[in-house]
Design a protein around this motif. Structure first.
Motif, short mmCIF file in Angstrom:
data_model
loop_
_atom_site.label_atom_id
_atom_site.label_comp_id
_atom_site.label_asym_id
_atom_site.label_seq_id
_atom_site.Cartn_x
_atom_site.Cartn_y
_atom_site.Cartn_z
N ALA A 215 7.78 5.28 5.80
CA ALA A 215 6.33 5.09 5.91
C ALA A 215 5.70 4.92 4.52
O ALA A 215 6.16 5.52 3.55
CB ALA A 215 5.70 6.30 6.62
N PRO A 216 4.63 4.12 4.41
CA PRO A 216 3.99 3.88 3.11
C PRO A 216 3.08 5.03 2.68
O PRO A 216 1.87 4.87 2.51
CB PRO A 216 3.19 2.60 3.35
N LEU B 60 2.14 6.07 13.11
CA LEU B 60 2.41 7.51 13.08
C LEU B 60 2.28 8.10 14.48
O LEU B 60 3.08 8.95 14.89
CB LEU B 60 1.44 8.21 12.11
N GLY B 61 1.26 7.65 15.23
CA GLY B 61 1.08 8.16 16.58
C GLY B 61 2.26 7.83 17.48
O GLY B 61 2.75 8.68 18.23
N ALA C 269 -8.29 -1.00 7.31
CA ALA C 269 -7.48 -1.67 8.33
C ALA C 269 -6.03 -1.23 8.24
O ALA C 269 -5.37 -0.98 9.27
CB ALA C 269 -7.59 -3.19 8.16
N GLU C 270 -5.52 -1.13 7.03
CA GLU C 270 -4.13 -0.69 6.85
C GLU C 270 -3.94 0.75 7.30
O GLU C 270 -2.90 1.10 7.87
CB GLU C 270 -3.72 -0.84 5.38
N GLN D 170 0.83 -1.19 0.00
CA GLN D 170 0.00 0.00 0.00
C GLN D 170 0.87 1.25 0.00
O GLN D 170 1.98 1.26 0.54
CB GLN D 170 -0.90 0.02 1.25
N SER D 171 0.34 2.31 -0.60
CA SER D 171 1.01 3.61 -0.58
C SER D 171 -0.07 4.67 -0.61
O SER D 171 -0.86 4.73 -1.56
CB SER D 171 1.93 3.74 -1.80
#
Length: 308
Positions: free
Chosen positions: A114-115, A279-280, A270-271, A91-92
């Motif tokens: 990160a994606p 990120l959090g 979900a992703e 995923q991106s």
């Protein structure tokens, strides 16, 4: 039913206002665009544009078709994103957020692997609306509306930034809002939660903010402060050679929440939840470092369907 070319050309004319600009945007000739628009009007049996001296203006029917066409385009873009993600095997995503949030948080997060494929800068009051125009996730200083999935990422302290010769330089690491309000205060605007928090705190504490001014964002507030127009209040660390202190009210530091939001029916919901959690955790380490504090142990913010 509009085919893909009609959809593309119609939106290009609606968005750019002239056939020539639309043709340049989609890399075809002007006659090709004109033929498609004329054919679409015949197919629908309505006039979509009024031809004026200043360009192409949408008729009421055209405005309605634009809403439908934009929705179709957004769905097509989303489908293309799904297929591309399947082809790549991972995923991106695209993240919408205020520009300063992009600079201090999202871009460094991307640099760490990160994606996230792109960032859509937006004013704070417009960030969540970008989810309906192509963004997969929104990151903002206000909680997402109740129809979105949401995640509290971190809390960021509010700073006051001032020039080295300012009287606030002698106040130490913390400065009371009542003291800051004695001079011009430069606040981020356009829906920023920082300005709202400062103004609400001042109102509750009966502090006069008559000298407060609103700027477009935190970077501009700091630039104006460096030029001698007042003291800037932001959640970003000092730039332009400014000094900083924590902004407090009656001994308590002011802070702003940072949140992520995304559509509950997103194909990769979900992703996105996993991305928000990562990120959090990353932000909860970065925020204290930006503030010059030792990092705290990350709390476990809960994903929630935002209800307020």
């Amino acid at each position: 039913m509009m085919d893909q070319r009609e959809l593309q050309y119609f939106l290009a004319v609606a968005n750019h206002g002239t056939v020539s600009a639309a043709a340049a945007a989609v890399y075809v000739s002007q006659p090709a665009v004109s033929r498609r628009i004329a054919g679409l009007e015949r197919k629908l049996g309505v006039r979509l544009f009024r031809r004026t001296a200043s360009g192409m203006k949408l008729t009421p029917a055209g405005e309605r078709v634009r809403e439908l066409a934009q929705d179709l385009q957004n769905r097509q873009d989303r489908a293309d994103g799904v297929l591309e993600a399947m082809r790549r095997g991972h995923q991106s995503f695209t993240v919408a957020c205020p520009e300063t949030t992009a600079n201090f948080f999202i871009a460094p997060f991307i640099a760490g692997g990160a994606p996230i494929a792109d960032i859509q800068p937006a004013h704070p009051g417009e960030v969540y609306a970008r989810l309906s125009t192509g963004a997969d996730m929104a990151v903002n200083t206000s909680a997402p509306p109740s129809h979105l999935r949401g995640h509290h990422l971190a809390s960021a302290p509010v700073f006051v930034h001032f020039r080295s010769g300012d009287r606030l330089a002698a106040a130490g690491a913390e400065v009371e809002l009542a003291d800051v309000a004695r001079e011009p205060v430069l606040l981020p605007g356009h829906g920023s939660a920082i300005g709202k928090t400062v103004r609400d705190t001042a109102l509750a504490g009966r502090i006069d903010l008559a000298l407060a001014r609103t700027t477009s964002n935190g970077t501009m507030a700091q630039a104006m402060a460096a030029a001698g127009h007042g003291n800037a209040v932001t959640i970003e660390p000092a730039g332009f050679g400014l000094k900083s202190a924590f902004l407090i009210h009656r001994g308590r530091r002011l802070s702003i929440g940072l949140y992520a939001g995304w559509e509950s029916d997103h194909y990769a919901a979900a992703e996105l939840g996993g991305l928000a959690t990562a990120l959090g955790a990353w932000m909860q380490d970065r925020v204290p470092r930006l503030a010059g504090l030792a990092p705290r142990s990350p709390a476990a913010p809960s994903e929630h369907p935002a209800s307020s």
